[in-house]
Design an enzyme around this catalytic site. Structure first.
Site, PDB file in Angstrom:
ATOM      1  N   HIS A 107       0.848  -1.202   0.000  1.00  0.00           N
ATOM      2  CA  HIS A 107       0.000   0.000   0.000  1.00  0.00           C
ATOM      3  C   HIS A 107       0.881   1.248   0.000  1.00  0.00           C
ATOM      4  O   HIS A 107       1.071   1.902   1.025  1.00  0.00           O
ATOM      5  CB  HIS A 107      -0.953  -0.020   1.193  1.00  0.00           C
ATOM      6  CG  HIS A 107      -2.020  -1.065   1.069  1.00  0.00           C
ATOM      7  ND1 HIS A 107      -1.950  -2.277   1.703  1.00  0.00           N
ATOM      8  CD2 HIS A 107      -3.172  -1.075   0.349  1.00  0.00           C
ATOM      9  CE1 HIS A 107      -3.023  -2.995   1.395  1.00  0.00           C
ATOM     10  NE2 HIS A 107      -3.787  -2.294   0.579  1.00  0.00           N
ATOM     11  N   ASN A 108       1.403   1.581  -1.159  1.00  0.00           N
ATOM     12  CA  ASN A 108       2.322   2.697  -1.339  1.00  0.00           C
ATOM     13  C   ASN A 108       1.879   3.535  -2.536  1.00  0.00           C
ATOM     14  O   ASN A 108       0.812   3.299  -3.115  1.00  0.00           O
ATOM     15  CB  ASN A 108       3.748   2.183  -1.534  1.00  0.00           C
ATOM     16  CG  ASN A 108       3.811   1.076  -2.586  1.00  0.00           C
ATOM     17  OD1 ASN A 108       3.161   1.157  -3.620  1.00  0.00           O
ATOM     18  ND2 ASN A 108       4.581   0.038  -2.326  1.00  0.00           N
ATOM     19  N   PHE A 109       2.697   4.520  -2.923  1.00  0.00           N
ATOM     20  CA  PHE A 109       2.297   5.410  -4.017  1.00  0.00           C
ATOM     21  C   PHE A 109       2.178   4.659  -5.346  1.00  0.00           C
ATOM     22  O   PHE A 109       1.326   4.993  -6.172  1.00  0.00           O
ATOM     23  CB  PHE A 109       3.310   6.547  -4.165  1.00  0.00           C
ATOM     24  CG  PHE A 109       3.009   7.461  -5.321  1.00  0.00           C
ATOM     25  CD1 PHE A 109       1.934   8.339  -5.280  1.00  0.00           C
ATOM     26  CD2 PHE A 109       3.790   7.432  -6.473  1.00  0.00           C
ATOM     27  CE1 PHE A 109       1.637   9.159  -6.355  1.00  0.00           C
ATOM     28  CE2 PHE A 109       3.504   8.258  -7.550  1.00  0.00           C
ATOM     29  CZ  PHE A 109       2.422   9.120  -7.486  1.00  0.00           C
ATOM     30  N   ARG A 110       3.004   3.643  -5.553  1.00  0.00           N
ATOM     31  CA  ARG A 110       2.907   2.894  -6.813  1.00  0.00           C
ATOM     32  C   ARG A 110       1.566   2.180  -6.910  1.00  0.00           C
ATOM     33  O   ARG A 110       0.980   2.071  -7.999  1.00  0.00           O
ATOM     34  CB  ARG A 110       4.069   1.908  -6.929  1.00  0.00           C
ATOM     35  CG  ARG A 110       4.248   1.323  -8.343  1.00  0.00           C
ATOM     36  CD  ARG A 110       5.469   0.430  -8.426  1.00  0.00           C
ATOM     37  NE  ARG A 110       6.684   1.176  -8.161  1.00  0.00           N
ATOM     38  CZ  ARG A 110       7.381   1.823  -9.093  1.00  0.00           C
ATOM     39  NH1 ARG A 110       6.954   1.827 -10.347  1.00  0.00           N
ATOM     40  NH2 ARG A 110       8.475   2.464  -8.768  1.00  0.00           N
ATOM     41  N   HIS A 111       1.079   1.679  -5.774  1.00  0.00           N
ATOM     42  CA  HIS A 111      -0.257   1.067  -5.766  1.00  0.00           C
ATOM     43  C   HIS A 111      -1.321   2.113  -6.092  1.00  0.00           C
ATOM     44  O   HIS A 111      -2.269   1.844  -6.845  1.00  0.00           O
ATOM     45  CB  HIS A 111      -0.536   0.450  -4.392  1.00  0.00           C
ATOM     46  CG  HIS A 111      -1.957   0.002  -4.206  1.00  0.00           C
ATOM     47  ND1 HIS A 111      -2.519  -1.036  -4.912  1.00  0.00           N
ATOM     48  CD2 HIS A 111      -2.948   0.481  -3.393  1.00  0.00           C
ATOM     49  CE1 HIS A 111      -3.776  -1.198  -4.549  1.00  0.00           C
ATOM     50  NE2 HIS A 111      -4.073  -0.286  -3.624  1.00  0.00           N
ATOM     51  N   ASP A 141      -9.089  -1.168  -7.544  1.00  0.00           N
ATOM     52  CA  ASP A 141      -8.284  -1.306  -6.337  1.00  0.00           C
ATOM     53  C   ASP A 141      -7.696  -2.706  -6.203  1.00  0.00           C
ATOM     54  O   ASP A 141      -6.654  -2.887  -5.568  1.00  0.00           O
ATOM     55  CB  ASP A 141      -9.156  -0.981  -5.110  1.00  0.00           C
ATOM     56  CG  ASP A 141      -8.353  -0.912  -3.840  1.00  0.00           C
ATOM     57  OD1 ASP A 141      -7.243  -0.343  -3.859  1.00  0.00           O
ATOM     58  OD2 ASP A 141      -8.828  -1.421  -2.810  1.00  0.00           O
ATOM     59  N   TYR A 189       1.477  -8.415   4.725  1.00  0.00           N
ATOM     60  CA  TYR A 189       0.658  -9.217   5.640  1.00  0.00           C
ATOM     61  C   TYR A 189       1.531  -9.904   6.697  1.00  0.00           C
ATOM     62  O   TYR A 189       1.210  -9.914   7.888  1.00  0.00           O
ATOM     63  CB  TYR A 189      -0.111 -10.284   4.854  1.00  0.00           C
ATOM     64  CG  TYR A 189      -1.327  -9.779   4.119  1.00  0.00           C
ATOM     65  CD1 TYR A 189      -1.856  -8.513   4.371  1.00  0.00           C
ATOM     66  CD2 TYR A 189      -1.967 -10.564   3.164  1.00  0.00           C
ATOM     67  CE1 TYR A 189      -2.979  -8.058   3.697  1.00  0.00           C
ATOM     68  CE2 TYR A 189      -3.088 -10.120   2.492  1.00  0.00           C
ATOM     69  CZ  TYR A 189      -3.591  -8.863   2.755  1.00  0.00           C
ATOM     70  OH  TYR A 189      -4.700  -8.415   2.099  1.00  0.00           O
ATOM     71  N   ALA A 231      -3.294 -18.393  -1.521  1.00  0.00           N
ATOM     72  CA  ALA A 231      -3.831 -17.049  -1.297  1.00  0.00           C
ATOM     73  C   ALA A 231      -4.518 -16.523  -2.549  1.00  0.00           C
ATOM     74  O   ALA A 231      -5.615 -15.948  -2.476  1.00  0.00           O
ATOM     75  CB  ALA A 231      -2.706 -16.105  -0.872  1.00  0.00           C
TER      76      ALA A 231
END
Length: 465
Positions: free
Chosen positions: A220-224, A341, A363, A391
């Site tokens: 969950h960073n800017f690239r995401h 998302d 995680y 997963a």
């Protein structure tokens, strides 16, 4: 000769310069350069271009009138002068920009060094995740850069612009400054800058401030953030959202659920409250109210705890979907933002798989902390229980594929470019799981054989005694 000389009268021309009559006198001995100088003095050129027009015939007696409307620009080469000045200004602007970029790069190097030190202090070893990350201060300041250009401007090639419109866009190939330029292009291309009358400089500061306030988490960073935005842009390019009414009034539920999503809302509007970053400064109060409600609704929709609720509501509306019904349109927007998302598996395998590594690492980091603190751990976050195939198979079969299949019923163009890759990804992970199971079974067999072998040795030793 004397009398002829004494009767000579100097020539004069009257110029009407913005309503002011200017008299220019010259003799027959003046050359063209002298006349040019006289006209420059009279008109104030070259620093200020005046509009020159002839005085009406008969207004001044005993004078010679010339139409300078067409003659004057040719005498002074005004167009050439304008071009020269414009070129000179462009050179100066380029020089200023280059000097500004040096400052930006220096600041970026300082920031990178600081982040590397924080990372080294936080972790002694690195993971295989392609993202750099560190644990940053929770109270990170919302500080836009004002004294330097927002970020170096990259000129996007036509090839890049075309690729940007497709779900196959490889997000790993781009540096943060390049992603910012791509985002800026999307705002312009979608007409948002024009529709909301956004100042382009404010847009740059807004995007940069959003970038600076993302934490360097593995996933969950800017690239995401860029991935989600680019996927929505590609869906719009497929004509999915063209018919959605952007001015629909949205209902927002404010309560204690979705803490992370509510935090994202709060940060976004904290940035907007800064005048230098407020991209909505030119809209009315009522328009901003609708915009704010829409943003909050869509951010809260990304909470996976509400997935079943939102998708079931959308399915109920599918048979008689009505674009004039604001509740239907709101639900569609929520489903589309959810698709974007969680859309990494829509991308090619070489682009999607590193994201799985990043997500699992994030995680596992959380579950490790929870274990060390004696807290309960979610099974899907436990590194001792989760594998990449298990997963992804569950997430693809029970979340992504059903959601994209529902969207495909309303927008058939999604099928080939988005739904097909999801099926292929599911099949690939199922094959990997079968391979993992076979290897585990083989390892168990080898272990059993080893136990039997050891037992036989002990039996033989006992028998020999």
């Amino acid at each position: 000769m004397g009398s002829g000389s004494s009767t000579y009268r100097p020539k004069c021309i009257y110029l009407d310069i913005d309503g002011r009559i200017q008299k220019v006198i010259f003799s027959k001995y003046c050359n063209s350069r002298d006349i040019v100088d006289l006209f420059c003095i009279a008109t104030g050129l070259p620093s200020t271009p005046y509009k020159v027009r002839p005085v009406a015939t008969g207004q001044l007696s005993d004078t010679k009138y010339i139409s300078y409307l067409t003659f004057f620009p040719r005498v002074f080469n005004i167009n050439e002068l304008k071009t020269e000045v414009a070129n000179h200004l462009a050179m100066l602007e380029k020089k200023v920009e280059l000097e500004g970029l040096k400052v930006v790069e220096i600041e970026k190097c300082k920031s990178d060094i600081k982040k590397m030190r924080e990372e080294m202090a936080a972790r002694s070893t690195r993971t295989s995740c392609p993202c750099k990350y560190s644990f940053l201060d929770e109270n990170k300041k919302l500080t836009p850069r004002r004294d330097v250009p927002s970020y170096p401007k990259y000129m996007l090639s036509q090839e890049t612009i075309e690729a940007l419109r497709k779900p196959t866009f490889d997000v790993w190939l781009w540096e943060p400054n390049e992603m910012l330029s791509c985002l800026e292009h999307m705002y312009h291309d979608l007409g948002l800058v024009k529709d909301f009358n956004i100042n382009p400089i404010t847009l740059k500061r807004w995007l940069l401030c959003i970038h600076d306030n993302y934490r360097n988490n593995p996933f969950h960073n800017f690239r995401h953030c860029f991935c989600v935005t680019q996927m929505m842009y590609s869906m719009i390019s497929l004509s999915i959202c063209i018919s959605i009414n952007a001015r629909t009034e949205l209902a927002v539920r404010y309560n204690d659920i979705s803490p992370l999503e509510n935090h994202h809302c709060a940060v976004a509007f904290q940035i907007i409250t800064q005048p230098e970053c407020n991209i909505f400064s030119n809209v009315t109060q009522e328009q901003f109210k609708r915009i704010r409600q829409g943003i909050i609704t869509l951010i809260l929709a990304t909470d996976m705890a509400r997935h079943a609720e939102i998708l079931d509501s959308f399915k109920e509306k599918m048979d008689n979907f009505d674009y004039s019904n604001e509740e239907h349109v709101t639900c569609l927007k929520m489903v589309l933002i959810k698709c974007c998302d969680t859309s990494n598996e829509v991308r090619p395998m070489e682009v999607a798989e590193p994201w799985v590594d990043c997500l699992l690492e994030e995680y596992f980091m959380q579950s490790d902390r929870e274990k060390s603190e004696g807290l309960p751990v979610a099974p899907f976050m436990d590194r001792d229980k989760v594998t990449k195939p298990t997963a992804q198979i569950g997430f693809l079969k029970f979340v992504l594929i059903p959601m994209f299949e529902t969207v495909t019923k309303l927008f058939p163009e999604v099928d080939e470019v988005m739904l097909q890759p999801l099926w292929e990804s599911r099949d690939r992970y199922e094959e990997l799981k079968q391979l993992d199971d076979a290897m585990k079974e083989a390892s168990y067999t080898y272990a059993e054989l080893g136990d039997i072998f050891q037992s036989n040795i002990k039996f033989a030793q006992k028998f020999s005694e």
